[in-house]
Design an enzyme around this catalytic site. Structure first.
Site, PDB file in Angstrom:
ATOM      1  N   ARG A  34       8.636 -29.820  -2.488  1.00 43.76           N
ATOM      2  CA  ARG A  34       7.191 -30.022  -2.304  1.00 43.76           C
ATOM      3  C   ARG A  34       6.799 -31.495  -2.470  1.00 43.76           C
ATOM      4  NH1 ARG A  34       3.782 -25.444  -3.020  1.00 43.76           N
ATOM      5  NH2 ARG A  34       4.807 -23.659  -2.041  1.00 43.76           N
ATOM      6  N   ASP A 142     -10.433 -22.464  -3.912  1.00 40.11           N
ATOM      7  CA  ASP A 142      -9.063 -22.893  -4.181  1.00 40.11           C
ATOM      8  C   ASP A 142      -9.116 -24.116  -5.087  1.00 40.11           C
ATOM      9  OD1 ASP A 142      -6.225 -22.105  -2.697  1.00 40.11           O
ATOM     10  OD2 ASP A 142      -6.222 -24.135  -3.531  1.00 40.11           O
TER      11      ASP A 142
END
Length: 276
Positions: A34, A142
């Site tokens: 990531r 989010d």
């Protein structure tokens, strides 16, 4: 060079502090994969060097980028299928009877990522609720501001559209813009997105008839799961519903929920009517 233990531990501590998400041993590959784009963009030799540079010379913007990279989850249209089927065929009809006087429904898509879940819910409500003169509102939240910007834009690549969206719904609800697809205004106006940390207060969101809290509790420890479920109970209207992911449950976490089976999907409802 593999991610060093020092760099991994620092990232785990940062992510847990900022988001309450627990990254356990064995997730080194996930962290490294990531963070590779961030390391490359910064001109670092590798991910460990990138992390060590931020660890030794704190940079708030870079820390936020790390947290967002590690809290952005996979998503798709009508993910897993069955929950959306249960929502459309059982939950919405039941709520239409219960809310006949107000003719209004509010749905919360928690951890909504780039918006596919929220827009999927809007598509489901377009015919069954909005077309009959009801008001429907979907709130998508989010932690990551980056994914929320994409959700707000409502523009997706062909590859993203191919992940679960039936062709008739693509043609009906989206417009081709170059190589991408733009969600149409009649759907977009039903959905609103905002930034929210699930460990913070939900009071400003208001009350909801349905909460989709899917595939997010699995990232938290027991205490945080219990706290989140308690907070969610307080924003569900009496007679409301909550959907969790297939690998998630309230059992052994928060016993203030009843479970109902709709087909092969478990839906959860606060005991004693909700808002306890």
């Amino acid at each position: 060079m593999a991610l060093t233990p020092t760099a991994f531990d620092w990232v785990c501590t940062l992510v847990r502090k900022e988001s309450a998400i627990v990254l356990e041993k064995g997730k080194e590959y996930l962290v490294e994969s990531r963070l590779v784009p961030l390391a490359r963009a910064a001109g670092a030799a590798d991910v460990s060097a990138y992390v060590d540079g931020i660890r030794l010379r704190p940079d708030r913007r870079a820390q936020t980028a790390i947290v967002e990279a590690l809290t952005t989850n996979e998503t798709s249209w009508f993910r897993d299928g069955a929950p959306f089927q249960a929502f459309s065929t059982a939950v919405v009809p039941a709520l239409k009877q219960a809310r006949a006087t107000t003719r209004s429904l509010r749905v919360w898509s928690a951890a909504s990522s780039t918006g596919q879940e929220a827009y999927s819910l809007a598509m489901g409500l377009q015919d069954s609720v909005v077309a009959e003169g009801w008001r429907a509102e979907i709130i998508g939240t989010d932690l990551s501001t980056e994914v929320l910007e994409k959700a707000k834009a409502g523009r997706y690549s062909q590859l993203e559209m191919n992940r679960g969206l039936p062709a008739p719904l693509l043609v009906r609800h989206f417009t081709r813009v170059g190589t991408q697809w733009q969600v149409n205004d009649n759907l977009k106006k039903m959905v609103r997105f905002q930034q929210l940390n699930l460990t913070s207060s939900y009071a400003a969101l208001g009350q909801f008839d349905v909460v989709f809290l899917r595939n997010v509790l699995i990232y938290f420890d027991l205490e945080t799961k219990r706290d989140i479920l308690s907070r969610v109970r307080k924003v569900i209207k009496p007679g409301g519903y909550m959907f969790l992911g297939g690998a998630e449950t309230t059992l052994g976490v928060d016993e203030n929920w009843d479970r109902e089976l709709i087909g092969r999907v478990s839906v959860h409802r606060p005991k004693n009517g909700g808002q306890a």
